[in-house]
Scaffold this active site. Structure first.
Site, PDB file in Angstrom:
ATOM      1  N   ASP A   1      14.422 -37.907  46.881  1.00  0.00           N
ATOM      2  CA  ASP A   1      13.154 -38.556  47.213  1.00  0.00           C
ATOM      3  C   ASP A   1      13.466 -39.760  48.086  1.00  0.00           C
ATOM      4  OD1 ASP A   1      10.526 -39.159  47.265  1.00  0.00           O
ATOM      5  OD2 ASP A   1      10.290 -39.457  45.097  1.00  0.00           O
TER       6      ASP A   1
ATOM      7  N   ASP B   1       8.903 -36.198  52.592  1.00  0.00           N
ATOM      8  CA  ASP B   1       9.917 -37.130  52.124  1.00  0.00           C
ATOM      9  C   ASP B   1      10.552 -36.757  50.793  1.00  0.00           C
ATOM     10  OD1 ASP B   1       7.665 -37.534  50.684  1.00  0.00           O
ATOM     11  OD2 ASP B   1       7.798 -39.707  50.684  1.00  0.00           O
ATOM     12  N   GLU B   2      10.357 -35.527  50.328  1.00  0.00           N
ATOM     13  CA  GLU B   2      11.069 -35.162  49.107  1.00  0.00           C
ATOM     14  C   GLU B   2      11.343 -33.667  49.084  1.00  0.00           C
ATOM     15  OE1 GLU B   2       8.852 -35.430  45.407  1.00  0.00           O
ATOM     16  OE2 GLU B   2       7.004 -35.708  46.532  1.00  0.00           O
TER      17      GLU B   2
END
Lengths: 376, 431
Positions: free
Chosen positions: B24, B118-119
């Protein structure tokens, strides 16, 4: 108003006029059908400002007069009546209808509120009813159904001398039919864009009546922007669609690189079967070679199907993909035992034409389909 | 390299049964902004939330200390943190950074399941022979992302996806947490019940009323008690999760289910011309994202929120999948015209669903259509925008008198449709 009429005659007349009534009328009277008896004839009329339809039939009349009742309700009632004479009478603000032991009382609407039906435009000529019905059904299938492109929801009718041409396209296929007709004046030259659904319904009703259909189309003056059809005791008028129909004739390819001949019935069967695994908008793929035709559908992850069939093929091997619905529509519209598919390129329009048992292409009808591009 | 944690869930913990990684990025959008303007490091930085109805997309940890959170109204963020620097989001930059980071993940293992920009989940079971143990691989990823992309990230290492995600949350910022297979319950049971997937505010309240505050309470509670509070399906799922059981595997190549854009108006509008222009902007944004993702979609849907917060949705499935702004806009606009809400409008959105790979998607050709049509024109415009910026090419109706952009903000913040928790794709949510 009081009359006696045969159940079938009444049911047919009401069913036909009620069919074109609006489901959500702008004013309540437009949901009605107008029954008018005069001089031993009953006239049933429906009108929604776009389309009018009228049919008349012989009746035993006791009293002339008129009544306006809900078309939908009357159509359902007459359809359900036993095959016996029907007695109809206007009593006060109601219409009484007695058939055998069944009795109905329907409320009426004020006749004086009902709009006057448009006058027929001038007669342009006549066409054989059966030939016309078949031709319209071959073409209307290609018309658009998307109301956001109203222009393409019409069938273009071109009247040039003794030739009638019908054209329709929804941008993905195009149907063209030429048929003979009898113009009122030999050098007639008229065009009209008629809502496809209305034209198809009208031609379908007039076809089985036999005889001729009179086409009424004015160039200016009374009936401008309107087309009329009369066949037997039925007449209908429709407002025309506005706008310039695209110039579609030049879309017909002037040559082909390959041509396949297949029995229509077999091809329809194969395409129907294979298309079972194709979703609504996914293509079926037709691979032609000198070995014949392979029809396939489905992707690598989805259900798949393929079937081979014999086909007479001239040209380099080619794979072309179509929306199965479009292909089946075209095949169903061919009026010959053999389908001739002319191809230039998997990204160019393909042309379906009817042919006899001998494979000889018959003039008069062409159905173009735009392929689906597969891969990038 | 940090070893060990006082709680025993550090890099030196036993990771032999924990092959699932959840990576993350830390305050991703802010980190990308800081990367290109190092002067922002350590400052109160908030991305998004400008304008009276903007929504916060991402906040620096310094700003979070003031209570600022993602998906919070900008006005609230300004009240909480009046000295913060508010930046407009730059999604093309974030997308590019995301791609670079995902590429690093894929060099470690092909089993990468991106959840959003973003993860991502990674399954490193197969990579261990080559790269060593999961905790070492996690450190390697963190080092490479920091050295090559100058971006911080946190990694959770655990036996299951659910546990890995919980672990990365505790690892933040810029940290690593390893949950050994035999200590899953030690880790899980002290957590509050709302740490479980699927426990929102309302379910949490229902569980609190039953006296269940921690995951451990829930795990040990009689199953009938939970069923009556939350229903059969939720009860079963929560019970499994509460015992650390999560059978889902890492599925590579997460395919977006839908792509869309929406705008909340600064002031509720009823001017059709403004709504029309806004929908054109939104259709353009959504179509641009589709093209960037190499996808086409079959269903166009619109969302209209009225001033009284009633939300209306309408959709139409096209005959042929598209990534063309013009087609998407025309469909969206015809849906709007049919809808005719007859009320002032607070928010509009345009979304494309039923996505397919553009390369594989069949395309129904049109009669008389040019070989090069709108699709090609828009691809050319994308190229010009990539080179010269968003103002380079746009529909004429979006030009103001002096070439100024009218209507909605072309590069504007993602609306709640993008950032809200109900968004099934999680697209653009930065946590």
């Amino acid at each position: 108003m009081k009359f006696r009429v045969e159940r079938d005659a009444l049911a047919d007349a009401v069913a036909w006029t009620a069919k074109s009534l609006p489901s959500r009328p702008s004013v309540p009277v437009l949901a009605g059908v107008l029954l008018r008896v005069s001089g031993g004839r009953l006239t049933v009329s429906g009108f929604d400002y776009e389309v009018s339809s009228q049919v008349s039939t012989e009746v035993q009349s006791d009293a002339d007069g008129a009544a306006l009742v809900s078309g939908r309700l009357l159509a359902e009632i007459t359809k359900a009546l036993p095959a016996k004479p029907v007695d109809v009478a206007a009593v006060g603000s109601h219409l009484e209808l007695v058939c055998g032991s069944a009795r109905f009382t329907l409320p009426t609407m004020p006749v004086e509120d009902y709009p006057t039906l448009p006058e027929m435009p001038a007669t342009a000529g006549t066409v054989d009813a059966g030939v016309f019905a078949a031709a319209v059904s071959q073409v209307a299938v290609a018309a658009g159904r998307d109301d956001t492109l109203p222009l393409l929801t019409g069938v273009r009718v071109e009247l040039e001398g003794a030739l009638m041409t019908l054209l329709a396209t929804d941008r993905y296929r195009l149907a063209i039919k030429e048929l003979p007709w009898h113009p009122e004046t030999p050098d007639a030259s008229l065009q009209a864009l008629v809502p496809a659904k209305i034209l198809a319904d009208t031609a379908k009703t007039l076809g089985p009546l036999g005889g001729d259909v009179t086409v009424a189309l004015a160039r200016g003056g009374i009936g401008e922007g309107m087309i009329g059809f009369v066949g037997g005791a039925r007449r209908t008028t429709s407002r025309l669609l506005d706008g310039d129909f695209p110039k579609v004739r030049n879309l017909l390819p002037d040559h082909h690189n390959a041509q396949a001949r297949m029995p229509v019935a077999t091809l329809v069967e194969v395409v129907r079967r294979v298309a079972l695994v194709a979703e609504r908008t996914t293509p079926i793929r037709l691979s032609f070679s000198e070995d014949g035709l392979v029809v396939e559908a489905g992707g690598s992850e989805d259900a798949r199907a393929s079937e081979a069939m014999e086909a007479g093929y001239e040209g380099e091997p080619m794979q072309v993909a179509f929306n199965p619905g479009y292909l089946l529509d075209g095949l169903a519209a061919l009026d010959g035992p053999t389908a001739v598919l002319s191809l230039t390129d998997p990204r160019k329009p393909a042309v379906l034409a009817p042919a006899g048992e001998d494979g000889e292409i018959e003039a008069g009808y062409r159905y173009l389909i735009m392929p689906i591009r597969i891969g990038s | 390299m940090p070893r060990g944690r006082p709680d025993g869930f550090g890099a030196d913990a036993d990771d032999r049964g924990s092959p699932i990684l959840h990576v993350d990025m830390d305050a991703f959008y802010v980190s990308v902004e800081v990367r290109r303007r190092p002067g922002l490091a350590g400052k109160l930085v908030i991305v998004g939330g400008a304008g009276p109805r903007g929504v916060v997309s991402s906040a620096s940890y310094e700003a979070r200390a003031y209570g600022v959170r993602s998906a919070m109204p900008g006005a609230r963020a300004r009240r909480l943190c009046p000295d913060a620097i508010f930046l407009p989001p730059d999604f093309s930059e974030y997308t590019a950074a995301s791609r670079a980071v995902m590429r690093i993940f894929r060099e470690v293992t092909p089993l990468v399941e991106p959840l959003s920009l973003d993860e991502a989940f990674l399954d490193v079971s197969g990579a261990q022979r080559l790269l060593g143990r999961p905790a070492g691989i996690a450190e390697l990823i963190r080092r490479r992302v920091r050295d090559e992309q100058r971006l911080p990230c946190s990694v959770g290492v655990a036996p299951t996806k659910f546990m890995a995600k919980l672990a990365s949350t505790r690892a933040k910022p810029d940290g690593l947490v390893v949950v050994p297979v035999d200590r899953v319950l030690d880790y899980l049971h002290p957590l509050p019940v709302d740490a479980l997937w699927g426990v929102g505010e309302r379910s949490a309240e229902a569980l609190h009323r039953l006296g269940l505050r921690t995951v451990g309470d829930l795990a040990r509670a009689p199953s009938g008690m939970i069923r009556s509070a939350l229903g059969e399906a939720a009860a079963t799922q929560l019970h499994e999760l509460a015992w650390g059981r999560d059978p889902r595997s890492v599925v590579p190549e997460h395919v977006e289910k839908s792509i869309g854009a929406e705008t909340t108006f600064d002031v509720d509008v009823d001017d059709l011309a403004v709504i029309r222009r806004t929908m054109l902007v939104l259709a353009g944004k959504a179509a641009g994202r589709l093209r960037q993702a190499g996808q086409v979609g079959r269903t166009v849907s619109i969302k209209v929120r009225l001033s009284d917060f009633r939300t209306l949705n309408r959709s139409r499935t096209l005959g042929t999948p598209t990534d063309v702004t013009k087609e998407i806009f025309e469909t969206a606009w015809s849906l709007y015209e049919i809808l005719r809400p007859g009320d002032r409008i607070r928010l509009v959105g345009v979304r494309i669903e039923g996505l397919l790979d553009a390369g594989r998607a069949p395309r129904q050709l049109a009669l008389g259509g040019r070989e090069r049509g709108w699709a090609e024109a828009e691809r050319a415009a994308d190229a010009a925008i990539a080179r010269f910026g968003a103002a380079a090419v746009r529909p004429a109706s979006l030009l103001g008198p002096a070439g100024q952009l009218r209507g909605a903000d072309w590069t504007g913040a993602p609306g709640p449709w993008d950032a809200a928790p109900e968004d099934p794709t999680g697209e653009n949510t930065d946590t």
